[in-house]
Write an enzyme that holds these catalytic residues in place. Structure first.
Site, PDB file in Angstrom:
ATOM      1  N   ASP A   1     115.178  29.563 108.228  1.00 42.26           N
ATOM      2  CA  ASP A   1     114.840  28.832 109.453  1.00 42.26           C
ATOM      3  C   ASP A   1     115.918  29.128 110.497  1.00 42.26           C
ATOM      4  O   ASP A   1     117.044  29.473 110.145  1.00 42.26           O
ATOM      5  CB  ASP A   1     114.792  27.334 109.119  1.00 42.26           C
ATOM      6  CG  ASP A   1     114.774  26.479 110.355  1.00 42.26           C
ATOM      7  OD1 ASP A   1     113.873  26.667 111.191  1.00 42.26           O
ATOM      8  OD2 ASP A   1     115.678  25.624 110.501  1.00 42.26           O
TER       9      ASP A   1
ATOM     10  N   ASP B   1     116.703  27.197 114.083  1.00 41.60           N
ATOM     11  CA  ASP B   1     117.418  26.066 114.683  1.00 41.60           C
ATOM     12  C   ASP B   1     117.842  25.044 113.626  1.00 41.60           C
ATOM     13  O   ASP B   1     117.022  24.544 112.866  1.00 41.60           O
ATOM     14  CB  ASP B   1     116.542  25.384 115.739  1.00 41.60           C
ATOM     15  CG  ASP B   1     116.180  26.347 116.865  1.00 41.60           C
ATOM     16  OD1 ASP B   1     117.028  27.178 117.244  1.00 41.60           O
ATOM     17  OD2 ASP B   1     115.039  26.268 117.359  1.00 41.60           O
TER      18      ASP B   1
ATOM     19  N   CYS C   1      97.400  25.605 114.871  1.00 40.08           N
ATOM     20  CA  CYS C   1      97.450  27.044 114.563  1.00 40.08           C
ATOM     21  C   CYS C   1      97.755  27.207 113.081  1.00 40.08           C
ATOM     22  O   CYS C   1      98.095  26.245 112.406  1.00 40.08           O
ATOM     23  CB  CYS C   1      98.535  27.724 115.397  1.00 40.08           C
ATOM     24  SG  CYS C   1     100.205  27.228 114.910  1.00 40.08           S
TER      25      CYS C   1
HETATM   26 MG   LIG Z   1     115.417  23.796 111.718  1.00 41.60          MG
HETATM   27 ZN   LIG Z   2     101.532  28.909 115.556  1.00 38.62          ZN
END
Ligand SMILES: [Mg+2]
Ligand SMILES: [Zn+2]
Length: 182
Positions: free
Chosen positions: A9, A11, A98
């Site tokens: 990941d 952030d 999405c």
């Molecule tokens: Mg994060």
């Molecule tokens: Zn997406």
């Protein structure tokens, strides 16, 4: 046999969480991330960043700005001798439903196909439970590194977690070492 990979990941895991980081100059990598990722690369793992960036759908920043931020991130990794293998992001709003916003797995599926990744030998590292849930859905082992300022809160909510990580680490280096030991 495919490649082994560590999905990471962005952030709150690689860099201090903004939120909605909108300027390459504000990108601040956590200590130990460069060195930790180098260790993983030296063990033959592909390194793939998987990040939700709804700030684009929200109009907070453009894809052009995002690509500048990712250039900066790649450069900082280069200083540690690391070439990232891929950066996959979801630009959509949470309301869009999405298929790629974590905890959905669309970004992982694209990366797995492109890089011929063997999920059985692969890992996901993230600072939030949604990262862990996404990783588990796709079939990799997972490591949670709660961000320091959120750590007490996240760990105190343990009985409400939708899924449990295979390991909880204090920082990135500890996560990398656990993965290498496995
Ligand atoms: Mg994060
Ligand atoms: Zn997406």
């Amino acid at each position: 046999m495919g490649n082994k990979a560590v999905f990471i990941d962005r952030d709150g895991t690689i860099n201090i969480d903004g939120p909605y980081l909108d300027d390459p100059d504000k990108f601040k990598m956590y200590p130990n991330v460069g060195k930790g990722v180098k260790k993983l690369k030296d063990q033959g793992f592909k390194i793939i960043v998987i990040t939700n960036q709804s700030g684009i759908a929200r109009g907070y920043f453009t894809e052009e700005v995002l690509s500048k931020i990712h250039e900066r991130m790649s450069m900082e990794f280069n200083e540690f001798g690391v070439e990232l293998d891929g950066i996959y992001y979801c630009p959509h709003h949470p309301d869009n439903a999405c298929g790629c916003r974590k905890p959905k797995t669309g970004l992982f599926e694209n990366a797995i196909e492109k890089h011929d990744i063997d999920v059985d030998r692969s890992y996901m590292i993230g600072d939030k439970i949604l990262d862990i849930c996404a990783g588990q859905k796709i079939g990799v082992k997972t490591v949670l590194i709660p961000e320091a300022h959120n750590r007490t809160k996240i760990l105190s909510e343990k009985n409400e977690w939708e899924c449990c990580p295979d390991y909880i680490a204090d920082d990135f280096m500890e996560a990398a070492k656990w993965i290498i030991k496995m």
